[in-house]
Design an enzyme around this catalytic site. Structure first.
Site, mmCIF file in Angstrom:
data_model
loop_
_atom_site.group_PDB
_atom_site.id
_atom_site.type_symbol
_atom_site.label_atom_id
_atom_site.label_comp_id
_atom_site.label_asym_id
_atom_site.label_seq_id
_atom_site.Cartn_x
_atom_site.Cartn_y
_atom_site.Cartn_z
ATOM 1 C CE1 TYR A 105 -19.106 -22.702 22.317
ATOM 2 C CE2 TYR A 105 -21.197 -23.276 21.293
ATOM 3 C CZ TYR A 105 -19.902 -22.807 21.190
ATOM 4 O OH TYR A 105 -19.392 -22.448 19.964
ATOM 5 C CB ALA A 116 -3.842 -18.055 16.729
ATOM 6 C CB THR A 140 -6.308 -25.633 17.201
ATOM 7 O OG1 THR A 140 -7.110 -26.674 16.660
ATOM 8 C CG2 THR A 140 -7.123 -24.883 18.234
ATOM 9 C CB ILE A 148 -11.832 -20.855 13.203
ATOM 10 C CG1 ILE A 148 -12.916 -21.894 12.951
ATOM 11 C CG2 ILE A 148 -12.203 -19.579 12.471
ATOM 12 C CD1 ILE A 148 -14.221 -21.544 13.603
#
Length: 295
Positions: free
Chosen positions: A179, A26, A28, A30
């Site tokens: 990813y 939290a 950075t 979104i």
């Protein structure tokens, strides 16, 4: 065109006084915007971050902007199961409730490396770390029902495959694909979790936030180039947070338990993301890797 991509605004007017929310990653992008909006609505918000100093700066910023003092920072390193267990133990001791869990943190396209527990970094942080965290907080979520879990995935899951024989990338490894595999795992985890939670008052949703100017690209100069080229249609973190917020707040969404969302609508997922057999096998393998009881 940019407008088309940034459609999807969380229009819910739900207020959250007395509610407790936890957002990973939290400090950075979104995650920060999601936490800010939850605080704006009156929730007590925990910022679970690896970098506590950075987290404290963000918490102060959110407190100032929202006027909500109940923004708390706690250390959580998702690449280390000891840190995850220590975080959960502390949280469960100090907090009576948990109504909203947003599994937002992530690593993207980092060079091949392993977590403290020897997992490949993408699957280790993006999937297994959040799998363990959710497992440890599940009783608290059930006690606080109705409650919700939101898992941040990506459109990139379409390129993902779960290679059970190469889950840790030891046989072959590509940072971009690793990813994608981990983002597919997020959707499969959400589906199986939702199935297991039926009737508990806890619901789970996965989201694609939209391409966002995010620090996730810090490992890839190619991605930074692409980001720059496509910047005209890239969402801001605030726009990117809308679908997470939509799934956390929208009333009556329980009937869509387990679904995947993009731009605040139910979204199409890949064939493998719909495969219940793979979802169940991934659940069992994840429990095995983390030393958790199968059921």
């Amino acid at each position: 065109y940019g407008k088309m991509l940034s459609s999807g605004i969380c229009t819910s007017t739900v207020q959250l006084p007395g509610k407790v929310a936890l957002v990973t990653g939290a400090n950075t992008g979104i995650g920060k915007e999601t936490a800010k909006e939850l605080a704006q609505r009156g929730a007590r918000v925990y910022l679970a971050c690896r970098d506590v100093q950075k987290g404290e700066l963000v918490a102060r910023e959110i407190q100032t902007v929202t006027g909500n003092e109940q923004v708390l920072v706690r250390k959580l390193d998702l690449s280390d199961t000891k840190s995850i267990r220590a975080f959960a133990e502390g949280f469960l001791t100090e907090e009576k409730h948990l109504h909203i869990l947003i599994n937002n943190a992530g690593v993207m396209m980092c060079p091949y490396s392993k977590t403290a527990d020897g997992f490949e970094m993408h699957i280790g942080v993006n999937h297994l770390g959040h799998f363990l965290l959710t497992h440890l907080l599940l009783e608290k979520l059930k006690e606080s029902a109705p409650s919700r879990i939101v898992n941040v995935s990506s459109l990139a899951h379409h390129l993902g495959r779960i290679h059970f024989h190469n889950l840790q990338g030891e046989k072959f490894y590509n940072a971009s694909l690793a990813y994608c595999h981990s983002k597919l795992a997020n959707i499969l985890f959400t589906k199986e979790l939702a199935r297991r939670l039926k009737g508990s008052g806890v619901t789970a949703y996965s989201v694609h936030p939209g391409t966002v100017q995010s620090e996730l690209v810090r490992h890839s100069s190619f991605m930074r180039c692409m980001w720059w080229l496509f910047s005209f249609c890239i969402k801001t973190p605030q726009q990117g947070a809308q679908t997470s917020l939509y799934c956390a707040l929208t009333e009556g969404l329980e009937i869509l338990n387990g679904k995947h969302f993009s731009d605040c609508h139910v979204a199409w997922v890949s064939a493998q993301a719909r495969n219940e057999t793979i979802a169940r096998r991934l659940w069992d393998v994840s429990c095995d890797l983390l030393g958790l009881p199968m059921d």
